[in-house]
Motif scaffolding. Structure first.
Motif, mmCIF file in Angstrom:
data_model
loop_
_atom_site.group_PDB
_atom_site.id
_atom_site.type_symbol
_atom_site.label_atom_id
_atom_site.label_comp_id
_atom_site.label_asym_id
_atom_site.label_seq_id
_atom_site.Cartn_x
_atom_site.Cartn_y
_atom_site.Cartn_z
ATOM 1 N N ARG A 82 17.586 17.493 4.210
ATOM 2 C CA ARG A 82 18.755 16.819 4.790
ATOM 3 C C ARG A 82 18.495 16.343 6.218
ATOM 4 N NH1 ARG A 82 22.229 20.621 3.681
ATOM 5 N NH2 ARG A 82 22.383 20.236 1.454
ATOM 6 N N PRO A 83 18.083 17.243 7.142
ATOM 7 C CA PRO A 83 17.900 16.746 8.518
ATOM 8 C C PRO A 83 16.735 15.755 8.635
ATOM 9 C CG PRO A 83 17.204 19.051 8.323
ATOM 10 C CD PRO A 83 17.900 18.698 7.029
ATOM 11 N N LYS A 84 15.685 15.957 7.855
ATOM 12 C CA LYS A 84 14.541 15.039 7.972
ATOM 13 C C LYS A 84 14.898 13.659 7.420
ATOM 14 C CE LYS A 84 10.777 18.228 8.557
ATOM 15 N NZ LYS A 84 9.559 18.875 8.053
ATOM 16 N N ILE A 85 15.625 13.639 6.317
ATOM 17 C CA ILE A 85 16.037 12.342 5.765
ATOM 18 C C ILE A 85 17.050 11.681 6.712
ATOM 19 C CG2 ILE A 85 17.292 11.231 3.868
ATOM 20 C CD1 ILE A 85 15.876 13.100 1.931
ATOM 21 N N ALA A 86 17.972 12.493 7.252
ATOM 22 C CA ALA A 86 18.962 11.931 8.188
ATOM 23 C C ALA A 86 18.251 11.274 9.368
ATOM 24 C CB ALA A 86 19.905 13.031 8.673
ATOM 25 N N TYR A 87 17.217 11.912 9.859
ATOM 26 C CA TYR A 87 16.441 11.336 10.965
ATOM 27 C C TYR A 87 15.787 10.023 10.522
ATOM 28 C CZ TYR A 87 12.950 11.119 14.722
ATOM 29 O OH TYR A 87 12.168 10.722 15.766
ATOM 30 N N GLY A 88 15.224 10.011 9.294
ATOM 31 C CA GLY A 88 14.587 8.797 8.785
ATOM 32 C C GLY A 88 15.576 7.648 8.608
ATOM 33 N N LEU A 89 16.817 7.977 8.319
ATOM 34 C CA LEU A 89 17.822 6.920 8.113
ATOM 35 C C LEU A 89 18.150 6.175 9.408
ATOM 36 C CD1 LEU A 89 20.341 8.686 5.656
ATOM 37 C CD2 LEU A 89 18.611 6.964 5.104
ATOM 38 N N GLU A 90 17.671 6.677 10.541
ATOM 39 C CA GLU A 90 17.876 5.957 11.801
ATOM 40 C C GLU A 90 16.992 4.718 11.881
ATOM 41 O OE1 GLU A 90 17.465 8.702 15.060
ATOM 42 O OE2 GLU A 90 18.964 10.070 14.178
ATOM 43 N N SER A 91 15.940 4.642 11.058
ATOM 44 C CA SER A 91 15.112 3.429 11.006
ATOM 45 C C SER A 91 15.725 2.461 10.000
ATOM 46 C CB SER A 91 13.684 3.774 10.562
ATOM 47 O OG SER A 91 13.061 4.604 11.520
ATOM 48 N N PRO A 92 15.510 1.152 10.192
ATOM 49 C CA PRO A 92 16.109 0.198 9.245
ATOM 50 C C PRO A 92 15.586 0.357 7.820
ATOM 51 C CG PRO A 92 14.809 -0.939 10.953
ATOM 52 C CD PRO A 92 14.859 0.508 11.333
ATOM 53 N N VAL A 93 14.400 0.957 7.670
ATOM 54 C CA VAL A 93 13.896 1.247 6.319
ATOM 55 C C VAL A 93 13.349 2.669 6.328
ATOM 56 C CG1 VAL A 93 12.295 0.612 4.477
ATOM 57 C CG2 VAL A 93 13.227 -1.177 5.965
ATOM 58 N N LEU A 94 13.670 3.430 5.284
ATOM 59 C CA LEU A 94 13.087 4.763 5.089
ATOM 60 C C LEU A 94 12.380 4.783 3.745
ATOM 61 C CD1 LEU A 94 12.679 7.824 5.545
ATOM 62 C CD2 LEU A 94 14.992 8.183 4.626
ATOM 63 N N LEU A 95 11.111 5.205 3.761
ATOM 64 C CA LEU A 95 10.370 5.425 2.516
ATOM 65 C C LEU A 95 10.236 6.918 2.316
ATOM 66 C CD1 LEU A 95 7.334 2.939 2.728
ATOM 67 C CD2 LEU A 95 9.716 2.526 2.058
ATOM 68 N N LEU A 96 10.640 7.363 1.115
ATOM 69 C CA LEU A 96 10.431 8.758 0.742
ATOM 70 C C LEU A 96 9.437 8.748 -0.391
ATOM 71 C CD1 LEU A 96 14.211 9.467 0.695
ATOM 72 C CD2 LEU A 96 12.600 10.640 2.204
#
Ligand code: AMP
Ligand code: MG
Length: 403
Positions: free
Chosen positions: A231-245
């Motif tokens: 949750r926190p790591k993905i939330a941090y990634g969502l601050e970029s215009p694109v997130l790749l998981l």
């Protein structure tokens, strides 16, 4: 199930170019898309210009192409002619230099014979007025639009921008793309995997792919298959215009990514595409950007990134048609292949006498990244049990970084 083309349209329908920024014109801008029209501040060439080394003459002095003229000036590039030519006079002139007043043609140096007292003999065909001269403004005129909005900056554009005196431009910026690998089994590349562990190959691979597509990769490392860590790591990634998981999007017990994305307010637009490798691809958006949940098998991640993330990055960068550019090639050998979904098969594309020829490379499926090291393309084979014949046309997606 969605086709690749349908899924690509959904992705592109949800991604808009980023807001333009003012940037200094440096080679770092290569591949950037212009967000303004650029016009010329001057005429090019700025004066009537010699195209040859030789002498500037008055064509009327050489009605039959031959005669003796007196050299009264020497004009090298960058110099301004100081005097007009009179009858019987000529000026030595170098390529790129301005034509002196009175002259209307250039005779090339190969047609001249030096005589004494600063004179030359001309033996040539009768000079045409304008011969070997580019008139002022022939290439461009002050106020001409030389680069429209949407131009992609390459070497030619850098040359033109400098020619018209532009040292800053409005361009669409490169998007930041966060990359997070998920999986309990993953360790960083500098670690020795313990029992049941493997190294995180996808993180570095996807970051390189982002870079090659014109994005700015931001590595977020590894997240365990644990909602409290995801949750926190993905939330941090969502601050970029694109997130790749990468990983965690299939139907396994610990494939927790879809639920965590929902909890964080991401709307999923699709979660399956009819393709091989890469079926369980997830695409979603939230008010701040887009998210791709790429299947963890390395070839699946790579192929999904190429087919969906690269077009999204190119659209964010302002490109008009960011769709992957497939080409047709002929199959280099017979290839019997059975598959239940359209398959992007690692292949070698070679330019031969009669055009592009493609050979599938040996491949053990979606985990076999090593096969890609011998490939420079993906050959697309349709679903079904087919005996493809040598010489038959096949659609191929070249891998832009591979040779
Ligand atoms: P998953 O999509 O999480 O079910 O993973 C599918 C397969 O890909 C598993 O065998 C994983 O071990 C492998 N895998 C997942 N993430 C990575 C990664 N970052 N690098 C290399 N292999 C991975
Ligand atoms: Mg996993």
């Amino acid at each position: 199930m969605l086709s690749v083309a349908e899924a690509q349209e959904i992705v592109l329908g949800h991604v808009r170019p980023l807001a333009p920024v003012r940037r200094a014109v440096t080679p770092d801008l290569i591949g950037s898309v212009l967000a303004e029209e650029v016009s010329s501040d001057l005429d090019m060439p700025p004066y009537d210009k010699a195209m040859m080394d030789g002498i500037a003459v008055r064509s009327a002095d050489l009605p039959d192409g031959t005669g003796v003229l007196t050299i009264v000036d020497e004009i090298t590039a960058g110099r301004v002619p100081i005097r007009a030519l009179g009858p019987g006079e000529a000026a030595r002139i170098m390529t790129g230099a301005p034509i002196p007043p009175g002259a209307d043609a250039v005779v090339m140096v190969e047609r001249l014979e030096p005589l004494d007292a600063g004179r030359v003999r001309v033996t040539d065909r009768p000079p045409r007025p304008g011969q070997n001269i580019i008139p002022r403004g022939r290439e461009l005129r002050q106020g001409d639009v030389i680069l429209p909005v949407g131009s992609v900056l390459g070497p030619v554009e850098f040359g033109l921008l400098a020619t018209v005196g532009r040292t800053t431009v409005n361009v669409v910026p490169a998007p930041e793309v966060a990359v997070l690998a998920t999986g309990d089994e993953l360790v960083d590349a500098d670690r020795s995997p313990g029992p049941g562990q493997i190294r995180n190959g996808n993180g570095p691979m996807l970051q390189a792919q982002v870079r090659s597509a014109g994005g700015l990769p931001r590595g977020l490392g590894i997240a365990r298959d644990d909602p409290d860590e995801l949750r926190p790591k993905i939330a941090y990634g969502l601050e970029s215009p694109v997130l790749l998981l990468s990983g965690g999007v299939s139907a396994g017990k610990l494939d927790l990514v879809p639920q965590v994305l929902r909890d964080l307010g991401v709307t999923a637009h699709f979660h399956k595409v009819a393709m091989k490798p890469g079926k369980p691809l997830l695409f979603g958006t939230h008010p701040g950007g887009a998210v791709f949940g790429l299947p963890g098998n390395p070839v699946s991640s790579l192929v999904c990134c190429e087919l969906f993330v690269r077009p999204a990055i190119r659209r964010l960068r302002g490109e008009h048609d960011p769709r992957p550019r497939l080409i047709f090639a002929v199959l280099g050998e017979d290839f019997a292949y059975a598959t239940d979904r359209p398959t992007y098969h690692p292949a070698r594309l070679v330019l031969q006498d009669r055009g592009w020829v493609v050979w599938p490379v040996p491949w053990f499926g979606s985990a076999d990244l090593r096969a890609l090291a011998q490939a420079n393309a993906l050959a697309v084979f349709p679903a079904g049990d087919h005996r493809h014949r040598a010489g038959q046309p096949v659609e191929v997606l070249p891998l832009p970084w591979a040779h």
